[in-house]
Write a protein that holds these residues in place. Structure first.
Motif, short mmCIF file in Angstrom:
data_model
loop_
_atom_site.label_atom_id
_atom_site.label_comp_id
_atom_site.label_asym_id
_atom_site.label_seq_id
_atom_site.Cartn_x
_atom_site.Cartn_y
_atom_site.Cartn_z
N TYR A 13 0.83 -1.20 0.00
CA TYR A 13 0.00 0.00 0.00
C TYR A 13 0.87 1.26 0.00
O TYR A 13 2.01 1.25 0.45
CB TYR A 13 -0.89 0.04 1.24
CG TYR A 13 -1.84 -1.13 1.33
CD1 TYR A 13 -1.54 -2.20 2.18
CD2 TYR A 13 -3.01 -1.17 0.60
CE1 TYR A 13 -2.39 -3.28 2.28
CE2 TYR A 13 -3.88 -2.24 0.69
CZ TYR A 13 -3.56 -3.30 1.53
OH TYR A 13 -4.42 -4.37 1.62
N LEU A 14 0.28 2.33 -0.48
CA LEU A 14 0.87 3.64 -0.36
C LEU A 14 -0.21 4.57 0.18
O LEU A 14 -1.15 4.93 -0.54
CB LEU A 14 1.38 4.16 -1.71
CG LEU A 14 2.01 5.56 -1.69
CD1 LEU A 14 3.28 5.57 -0.84
CD2 LEU A 14 2.32 6.05 -3.11
N GLN A 15 -0.08 4.91 1.45
CA GLN A 15 -1.00 5.86 2.08
C GLN A 15 -0.46 7.26 1.85
O GLN A 15 0.67 7.56 2.25
CB GLN A 15 -1.13 5.58 3.57
CG GLN A 15 -2.02 6.56 4.31
CD GLN A 15 -3.47 6.48 3.91
OE1 GLN A 15 -4.02 5.38 3.79
NE2 GLN A 15 -4.11 7.62 3.69
N MET A 16 -1.26 8.09 1.21
CA MET A 16 -0.82 9.44 0.87
C MET A 16 -1.70 10.45 1.59
O MET A 16 -2.91 10.50 1.36
CB MET A 16 -0.90 9.66 -0.65
CG MET A 16 -0.13 8.62 -1.45
SD MET A 16 -0.10 8.96 -3.22
CE MET A 16 -1.84 8.74 -3.61
N ASN A 17 -1.10 11.22 2.46
CA ASN A 17 -1.81 12.25 3.22
C ASN A 17 -1.28 13.63 2.86
O ASN A 17 -0.19 13.76 2.27
CB ASN A 17 -1.63 12.01 4.72
CG ASN A 17 -2.19 10.69 5.18
OD1 ASN A 17 -3.18 10.18 4.63
ND2 ASN A 17 -1.57 10.11 6.20
N SER A 18 -2.04 14.63 3.21
CA SER A 18 -1.64 16.03 2.95
C SER A 18 -1.20 16.20 1.50
O SER A 18 -0.14 16.78 1.21
CB SER A 18 -0.50 16.44 3.89
OG SER A 18 -0.89 16.30 5.24
N LEU A 19 -2.00 15.70 0.61
CA LEU A 19 -1.63 15.72 -0.81
C LEU A 19 -1.53 17.13 -1.34
O LEU A 19 -2.29 18.03 -0.94
CB LEU A 19 -2.63 14.90 -1.62
CG LEU A 19 -2.43 13.39 -1.53
CD1 LEU A 19 -3.68 12.64 -1.95
CD2 LEU A 19 -1.24 12.96 -2.37
N LYS A 20 -0.59 17.31 -2.27
CA LYS A 20 -0.34 18.59 -2.91
C LYS A 20 -0.55 18.46 -4.42
O LYS A 20 -0.41 17.35 -4.96
CB LYS A 20 1.10 19.02 -2.64
CG LYS A 20 1.50 19.09 -1.18
CD LYS A 20 2.97 19.42 -1.03
CE LYS A 20 3.39 19.45 0.42
NZ LYS A 20 4.84 19.76 0.58
N PRO A 21 -0.83 19.55 -5.09
CA PRO A 21 -0.99 19.46 -6.56
C PRO A 21 0.23 18.85 -7.25
O PRO A 21 0.08 18.14 -8.24
CB PRO A 21 -1.19 20.92 -6.97
CG PRO A 21 -1.86 21.54 -5.77
CD PRO A 21 -1.21 20.88 -4.58
#
Length: 115
Positions: free
Chosen positions: A79-87
């Motif tokens: 898995y790849l948990q991605m938080n606080s995503l940016k453009p």
């Protein structure tokens, strides 16, 4: 035959989260080092992070502290948990594993982060 298949991409607003999955067949995720990479059109594919067979993780500086790689051995999935995503996280995300002299890539999953 080794195969890895990504899923979980989508459209999300800046600051949001997504979790990508990479289901493996032909290998056991807990016996192999595996990686996530991403690519934006017109740019080279870049390494995002990886997890070793021993469970150690490391990340590109651009995602450190925001992204987390994990795996579920029972599901043979990384898995790849991605938080606080940016453009600037927008791109096609690929799962990668190498076995001997062979490299295996998934088909990719699109992540789009709107501002």
């Amino acid at each position: 035959q080794v195969q890895v298949v990504e899923s979980g991409g989508g459209l999300v607003q800046a600051g949001g989260s997504l979790r990508l999955s990479c289901v493996a067949s032909g290998i056991f995720v807990n016996l192999n080092s595996m990686e996530w990479h991403r690519q934006v059109p017109g740019k080279q594919r870049e390494w995002v992070g990886g997890i070793s067979s021993g469970g150690w993780t490391n990340y590109a500086d651009s995602v450190k502290g925001r992204f987390t790689i994990s795996r579920d051995n029972a599901k043979n999935t990384m898995y790849l948990q991605m938080n606080s995503l940016k453009p600037e996280d927008t791109g096609v995300y690929y799962c990668y594993v190498s076995r001997g002299s062979s490299n295996f890539w998934g088909q990719g999953t699109q992540v789009t982060v709107s501002s």
